[in-house]
Design a protein around this motif. Sequence first.
Motif, PDB file in Angstrom:
ATOM      1  N   HIS A   5       0.829  -1.209   0.000  1.00  0.00           N
ATOM      2  CA  HIS A   5       0.000   0.000   0.000  1.00  0.00           C
ATOM      3  C   HIS A   5       0.861   1.256   0.000  1.00  0.00           C
ATOM      4  CE1 HIS A   5      -3.833  -1.939   0.418  1.00  0.00           C
ATOM      5  NE2 HIS A   5      -3.477  -2.571   1.531  1.00  0.00           N
ATOM      6  N   HIS A   6       1.901   1.249   0.807  1.00  0.00           N
ATOM      7  CA  HIS A   6       2.800   2.388   0.925  1.00  0.00           C
ATOM      8  C   HIS A   6       4.223   1.902   0.725  1.00  0.00           C
ATOM      9  CE1 HIS A   6      -0.606   4.519   2.558  1.00  0.00           C
ATOM     10  NE2 HIS A   6      -0.743   3.580   3.469  1.00  0.00           N
ATOM     11  N   GLY A   7       5.009   2.725   0.111  1.00  0.00           N
ATOM     12  CA  GLY A   7       6.393   2.343  -0.085  1.00  0.00           C
ATOM     13  C   GLY A   7       6.607   1.754  -1.461  1.00  0.00           C
ATOM     14  N   GLY A   8       7.844   1.421  -1.742  1.00  0.00           N
ATOM     15  CA  GLY A   8       8.190   0.920  -3.061  1.00  0.00           C
ATOM     16  C   GLY A   8       8.311  -0.579  -3.093  1.00  0.00           C
ATOM     17  N   GLY A   9       8.708  -1.046  -4.251  1.00  0.00           N
ATOM     18  CA  GLY A   9       8.932  -2.470  -4.429  1.00  0.00           C
ATOM     19  C   GLY A   9       7.671  -3.224  -4.806  1.00  0.00           C
ATOM     20  N   ARG A  10       7.888  -4.473  -5.082  1.00  0.00           N
ATOM     21  CA  ARG A  10       6.782  -5.364  -5.418  1.00  0.00           C
ATOM     22  C   ARG A  10       7.051  -6.691  -4.734  1.00  0.00           C
ATOM     23  NH1 ARG A  10       3.472  -3.173  -9.086  1.00  0.00           N
ATOM     24  NH2 ARG A  10       2.460  -5.105  -9.579  1.00  0.00           N
ATOM     25  N   TYR A  11       5.982  -7.406  -4.430  1.00  0.00           N
ATOM     26  CA  TYR A  11       6.087  -8.722  -3.813  1.00  0.00           C
ATOM     27  C   TYR A  11       5.694  -9.775  -4.839  1.00  0.00           C
ATOM     28  CZ  TYR A  11       5.606  -5.919   0.493  1.00  0.00           C
ATOM     29  OH  TYR A  11       5.749  -4.988   1.492  1.00  0.00           O
ATOM     30  N   ARG A  12       6.339 -10.914  -4.778  1.00  0.00           N
ATOM     31  CA  ARG A  12       5.945 -12.040  -5.627  1.00  0.00           C
ATOM     32  C   ARG A  12       4.581 -12.550  -5.177  1.00  0.00           C
ATOM     33  NH1 ARG A  12      11.105 -14.224  -3.653  1.00  0.00           N
ATOM     34  NH2 ARG A  12       9.610 -15.010  -2.188  1.00  0.00           N
ATOM     35  N   SER A  13       3.926 -13.264  -6.069  1.00  0.00           N
ATOM     36  CA  SER A  13       2.695 -13.972  -5.707  1.00  0.00           C
ATOM     37  C   SER A  13       2.664 -15.281  -6.476  1.00  0.00           C
ATOM     38  CB  SER A  13       1.450 -13.133  -6.012  1.00  0.00           C
ATOM     39  OG  SER A  13       1.090 -13.241  -7.364  1.00  0.00           O
ATOM     40  N   ARG A  14       1.766 -16.153  -6.111  1.00  0.00           N
ATOM     41  CA  ARG A  14       1.583 -17.411  -6.844  1.00  0.00           C
ATOM     42  C   ARG A  14       0.551 -17.259  -7.957  1.00  0.00           C
ATOM     43  NH1 ARG A  14       0.388 -20.887  -1.835  1.00  0.00           N
ATOM     44  NH2 ARG A  14       1.481 -19.416  -0.533  1.00  0.00           N
ATOM     45  N   LEU A  15      -0.007 -16.077  -8.079  1.00  0.00           N
ATOM     46  CA  LEU A  15      -1.074 -15.846  -9.057  1.00  0.00           C
ATOM     47  C   LEU A  15      -0.519 -15.681 -10.469  1.00  0.00           C
ATOM     48  CD1 LEU A  15      -3.081 -13.131  -7.084  1.00  0.00           C
ATOM     49  CD2 LEU A  15      -3.651 -15.561  -7.307  1.00  0.00           C
ATOM     50  N   THR A  16      -1.248 -16.220 -11.427  1.00  0.00           N
ATOM     51  CA  THR A  16      -0.961 -15.935 -12.837  1.00  0.00           C
ATOM     52  C   THR A  16      -2.243 -15.437 -13.475  1.00  0.00           C
ATOM     53  OG1 THR A  16      -1.441 -18.199 -13.520  1.00  0.00           O
ATOM     54  CG2 THR A  16       0.870 -17.667 -13.043  1.00  0.00           C
ATOM     55  N   GLY A  17      -2.080 -14.562 -14.411  1.00  0.00           N
ATOM     56  CA  GLY A  17      -3.237 -13.990 -15.094  1.00  0.00           C
ATOM     57  C   GLY A  17      -2.832 -12.794 -15.909  1.00  0.00           C
ATOM     58  N   TRP A  18      -3.717 -11.799 -15.978  1.00  0.00           N
ATOM     59  CA  TRP A  18      -3.504 -10.623 -16.804  1.00  0.00           C
ATOM     60  C   TRP A  18      -3.703  -9.372 -15.965  1.00  0.00           C
ATOM     61  CZ3 TRP A  18      -6.889 -14.579 -17.867  1.00  0.00           C
ATOM     62  CH2 TRP A  18      -6.505 -15.467 -18.880  1.00  0.00           C
ATOM     63  N   TYR A  19      -2.750  -8.462 -16.038  1.00  0.00           N
ATOM     64  CA  TYR A  19      -2.972  -7.140 -15.465  1.00  0.00           C
ATOM     65  C   TYR A  19      -3.996  -6.451 -16.348  1.00  0.00           C
ATOM     66  CZ  TYR A  19       1.387  -7.816 -12.900  1.00  0.00           C
ATOM     67  OH  TYR A  19       2.371  -8.298 -12.078  1.00  0.00           O
ATOM     68  N   VAL A  20      -4.905  -5.709 -15.746  1.00  0.00           N
ATOM     69  CA  VAL A  20      -5.925  -5.033 -16.554  1.00  0.00           C
ATOM     70  C   VAL A  20      -5.804  -3.518 -16.507  1.00  0.00           C
ATOM     71  CG1 VAL A  20      -7.545  -6.963 -16.478  1.00  0.00           C
ATOM     72  CG2 VAL A  20      -7.675  -5.174 -14.725  1.00  0.00           C
ATOM     73  N   ASP A  21      -4.853  -3.002 -15.732  1.00  0.00           N
ATOM     74  CA  ASP A  21      -4.593  -1.559 -15.757  1.00  0.00           C
ATOM     75  C   ASP A  21      -3.089  -1.348 -15.844  1.00  0.00           C
ATOM     76  OD1 ASP A  21      -3.894  -2.299 -13.174  1.00  0.00           O
ATOM     77  OD2 ASP A  21      -4.887  -0.602 -12.221  1.00  0.00           O
ATOM     78  N   ARG A  22      -2.697  -0.220 -16.370  1.00  0.00           N
ATOM     79  CA  ARG A  22      -1.281   0.058 -16.603  1.00  0.00           C
ATOM     80  C   ARG A  22      -0.482   0.180 -15.307  1.00  0.00           C
ATOM     81  NH1 ARG A  22      -0.291   0.478 -21.818  1.00  0.00           N
ATOM     82  NH2 ARG A  22      -1.969   1.090 -23.205  1.00  0.00           N
ATOM     83  N   ALA A  23      -1.135   0.543 -14.223  1.00  0.00           N
ATOM     84  CA  ALA A  23      -0.452   0.645 -12.929  1.00  0.00           C
ATOM     85  C   ALA A  23      -0.170  -0.727 -12.319  1.00  0.00           C
ATOM     86  CB  ALA A  23      -1.279   1.490 -11.964  1.00  0.00           C
ATOM     87  N   ARG A  24      -0.724  -1.759 -12.915  1.00  0.00           N
ATOM     88  CA  ARG A  24      -0.571  -3.135 -12.430  1.00  0.00           C
ATOM     89  C   ARG A  24      -1.091  -3.302 -11.009  1.00  0.00           C
ATOM     90  NH1 ARG A  24       4.564  -5.971 -15.081  1.00  0.00           N
ATOM     91  NH2 ARG A  24       4.228  -5.226 -17.177  1.00  0.00           N
TER      92      ARG A  24
END
Length: 139
Positions: free
Chosen positions: A56-75
Motif C-alpha cells: 500500500h505504501h512504499g516501493g517495491g513489489r512482492y511475488r505472488s503465486r497468481l498468474t493472469g492478466w494485469y488489466v490496468d497500466r499501474a498493475r
Amino acid sequence: MDDWRAQRERAVRAHAAAEERRRADEAAEAARLVVWFAAEADRRGLRRTRLTVQPHHGGGRYRSRLTGWYVDRARRRAVDARGNFYLLAVPPSLRARLFGADPQPQPAPLIVGQGGRDGESIPLRTLLTRRLDAGDDWP
C-alpha cells in the motif's frame, strides 16, 4: 404520530432493500464481465504472466503465486484464468517481502476507480476491452 413513524420506517427499509438489490445486480454484472474477459483473453491467446503485488505504501513489489492478466497500466488490478478479480495491493510486511503475498479475489466494481482521490474512473467493460485490444503489447 405513530403512523408517521411506522410509515417512515417502512420507507427506510424499502429504500435499503432497493439499494441492496442494486448493489447485488451490479456485483453480478461485474462478475460476468470478469469471467467473459478471462475466457476472451484465453481465446485470443493472450499470454498469462506471474502477477506481482504492491505494498500500500512504499516501493517495491512482492511475488505472488497468481498468474493472469494485469488489466490496468499501474498493475494494481488483475484477473486470473478462472475469472477472479484481484486488487494487487497489500499492507507492507517483511513476511510478504521474504515469502511473497497472495491477495484474495475481490468483487469487481462496475466503475473502476469510482470515489478515488484522483477523480479518474472508468467503466469495467471499457477497461477490460482496452486490455483485450492491447493484446500482448501491454506494459
